[in-house]
Design a protein around this motif. Structure first.
Motif, PDB file in Angstrom:
ATOM      1  N   ARG A   1       0.939  -1.343  -0.123  1.00 32.66           N
ATOM      2  CA  ARG A   1      -0.113  -0.044   0.023  1.00 32.66           C
ATOM      3  C   ARG A   1       1.096   1.310  -0.061  1.00 32.66           C
ATOM      4  O   ARG A   1       0.477   2.189  -0.630  1.00 32.66           O
ATOM      5  CB  ARG A   1      -1.146  -0.026   1.174  1.00 32.66           C
ATOM      6  CG  ARG A   1      -1.922   0.864   1.028  1.00 32.66           C
ATOM      7  CD  ARG A   1      -3.007   0.758   2.235  1.00 32.66           C
ATOM      8  NE  ARG A   1      -4.303   1.431   2.137  1.00 32.66           N
ATOM      9  CZ  ARG A   1      -5.203   1.491   3.061  1.00 32.66           C
ATOM     10  NH1 ARG A   1      -4.952   0.669   4.351  1.00 32.66           N
ATOM     11  NH2 ARG A   1      -5.997   2.507   2.977  1.00 32.66           N
ATOM     12  N   GLY A   2       1.929   1.285   0.906  1.00 28.52           N
ATOM     13  CA  GLY A   2       2.899   2.446   0.777  1.00 28.52           C
ATOM     14  C   GLY A   2       3.432   2.480  -0.618  1.00 28.52           C
ATOM     15  O   GLY A   2       3.749   3.699  -1.107  1.00 28.52           O
ATOM     16  N   SER A   3       3.962   1.637  -1.116  1.00 26.98           N
ATOM     17  CA  SER A   3       4.164   1.599  -2.472  1.00 26.98           C
ATOM     18  C   SER A   3       3.478   2.251  -3.690  1.00 26.98           C
ATOM     19  O   SER A   3       3.650   2.952  -4.433  1.00 26.98           O
ATOM     20  CB  SER A   3       4.771   0.190  -3.367  1.00 26.98           C
ATOM     21  OG  SER A   3       5.807  -0.057  -2.431  1.00 26.98           O
ATOM     22  N   LEU A   4       2.143   1.873  -3.453  1.00 27.48           N
ATOM     23  CA  LEU A   4       1.003   2.569  -4.333  1.00 27.48           C
ATOM     24  C   LEU A   4       1.148   3.938  -3.914  1.00 27.48           C
ATOM     25  O   LEU A   4       0.724   4.715  -5.098  1.00 27.48           O
ATOM     26  CB  LEU A   4      -0.268   1.754  -4.055  1.00 27.48           C
ATOM     27  CG  LEU A   4      -1.601   2.179  -4.790  1.00 27.48           C
ATOM     28  CD1 LEU A   4      -1.444   2.254  -6.334  1.00 27.48           C
ATOM     29  CD2 LEU A   4      -2.648   1.547  -4.293  1.00 27.48           C
ATOM     30  N   PHE A   5       0.833   4.270  -2.828  1.00 30.54           N
ATOM     31  CA  PHE A   5       0.749   5.876  -2.430  1.00 30.54           C
ATOM     32  C   PHE A   5       1.976   6.507  -2.908  1.00 30.54           C
ATOM     33  O   PHE A   5       1.918   7.714  -3.403  1.00 30.54           O
ATOM     34  CB  PHE A   5       0.603   6.086  -0.980  1.00 30.54           C
ATOM     35  CG  PHE A   5      -0.657   5.730  -0.465  1.00 30.54           C
ATOM     36  CD1 PHE A   5      -1.739   6.672  -0.962  1.00 30.54           C
ATOM     37  CD2 PHE A   5      -1.290   4.865   0.428  1.00 30.54           C
ATOM     38  CE1 PHE A   5      -3.027   6.343  -0.453  1.00 30.54           C
ATOM     39  CE2 PHE A   5      -2.451   4.650   0.818  1.00 30.54           C
ATOM     40  CZ  PHE A   5      -3.395   5.448   0.498  1.00 30.54           C
ATOM     41  N   ALA A   6       3.052   5.880  -3.063  1.00 30.39           N
ATOM     42  CA  ALA A   6       4.477   6.647  -3.469  1.00 30.39           C
ATOM     43  C   ALA A   6       4.354   6.726  -4.870  1.00 30.39           C
ATOM     44  O   ALA A   6       4.663   7.810  -5.472  1.00 30.39           O
ATOM     45  CB  ALA A   6       5.648   5.813  -2.996  1.00 30.39           C
ATOM     46  N   PHE A   7       3.768   5.794  -5.807  1.00 30.43           N
ATOM     47  CA  PHE A   7       3.515   5.901  -7.111  1.00 30.43           C
ATOM     48  C   PHE A   7       2.627   6.829  -7.335  1.00 30.43           C
ATOM     49  O   PHE A   7       3.005   7.742  -8.404  1.00 30.43           O
ATOM     50  CB  PHE A   7       3.215   4.333  -7.676  1.00 30.43           C
ATOM     51  CG  PHE A   7       3.007   4.369  -8.955  1.00 30.43           C
ATOM     52  CD1 PHE A   7       4.169   4.320  -9.968  1.00 30.43           C
ATOM     53  CD2 PHE A   7       1.724   4.391  -9.679  1.00 30.43           C
ATOM     54  CE1 PHE A   7       4.184   4.130 -11.291  1.00 30.43           C
ATOM     55  CE2 PHE A   7       1.773   4.566 -11.119  1.00 30.43           C
ATOM     56  CZ  PHE A   7       2.876   4.444 -11.853  1.00 30.43           C
ATOM     57  N   LEU A   8       1.414   6.966  -6.706  1.00 31.62           N
ATOM     58  CA  LEU A   8       0.464   7.973  -6.864  1.00 31.62           C
ATOM     59  C   LEU A   8       0.982   9.404  -6.803  1.00 31.62           C
ATOM     60  O   LEU A   8       0.779  10.142  -7.489  1.00 31.62           O
ATOM     61  CB  LEU A   8      -0.831   7.767  -6.028  1.00 31.62           C
ATOM     62  CG  LEU A   8      -1.861   6.688  -6.666  1.00 31.62           C
ATOM     63  CD1 LEU A   8      -2.796   6.135  -5.617  1.00 31.62           C
ATOM     64  CD2 LEU A   8      -2.395   7.087  -7.948  1.00 31.62           C
ATOM     65  N   GLY A   9       1.779   9.569  -5.741  1.00 31.11           N
ATOM     66  CA  GLY A   9       2.542  10.882  -5.334  1.00 31.11           C
ATOM     67  C   GLY A   9       3.369  11.363  -6.356  1.00 31.11           C
ATOM     68  O   GLY A   9       3.211  12.384  -6.818  1.00 31.11           O
TER      69      GLY A   9
END
Length: 141
Positions: free
Chosen positions: A2-10
Motif C-alpha cells: 500500500r505504501g508503494s502504491l501511495f508513493a507511485f500515486l504521489g
C-alpha cells in the motif's frame, strides 16, 4: 504494498501538477500559478479533513514549530518546478528532482535527522544514485 502504491500515486501527481502549473504560469505568471496551486491544495486538504474527521488537532501543540513551516516549502517547490520545466522540459526536471530527493534523503537517513532512524548507506545505494545521474546525463544529450 500500500505504501508503494501511495508513493507511485504521489510521484505521478507531482509530475501532473508540474505540467499543469507550467501551463498555468504561461498565461498568468509563475508566482500566480504557485498561489493558485497552494490555494486549491489547501481547499482540497480542508475538504478531506472535514470528511475524515480523525480528531488529532489536540496534538498540534506537540509538533515542533520548525516542522510547521513544511507547507511553506511548497511555494519554493512549485516555483522551482515551473521554472525548470520551462527551461529544461518535464523529463529532465523530474529526473533532477528525483536525484535531489534521493540524495537529500540519503543524508537525512545516514545522519538520523528529523527523528528518523539512523541508517547506514551502503555501496548499492551510492551505485543507484550514480546510475540515476548517469541516466540524466544520457537524457540530456
Amino acid at each position: 504494498m500500500r505504501g508503494s502504491l501511495f508513493a507511485f500515486l504521489g510521484g505521478a501527481f507531482i509530475t501532473l501538477q508540474g505540467v499543469a502549473n507550467s501551463r498555468i504560469s504561461q498565461d498568468i505568471g509563475t508566482w500566480q500559478a504557485a498561489t493558485i496551486t497552494q490555494l486549491t491544495g489547501f481547499i482540497m486538504a480542508l475538504l478531506i479533513l472535514i470528511f475524515v474527521r480523525d480528531g488529532k488537532w489536540q496534538k498540534l501543540k506537540q509538533v515542533k514549530p520548525l516542522y510547521l513551516t513544511g507547507g511553506a516549502f511548497g511555494a519554493v517547490i512549485i516555483f522551482s518546478n515551473i521554472t525548470a520545466i520551462h527551461r529544461i522540459g518535464v523529463t529532465l526536471t523530474i529526473s533532477a528532482l528525483l536525484i535531489a530527493q534521493l540524495s537529500l534523503t540519503f543524508i537525512i537517513d545516514s545522519k538520523g535527522w528529523f527523528g528518523v532512524a539512523k541508517m547506514k548507506m551502503r555501496l548499492p545505494q551510492f551505485i543507484g544514485i550514480g546510475m540515476m545521474i548517469a541516466g540524466v546525463v544520457i537524457l540530456r544529450f
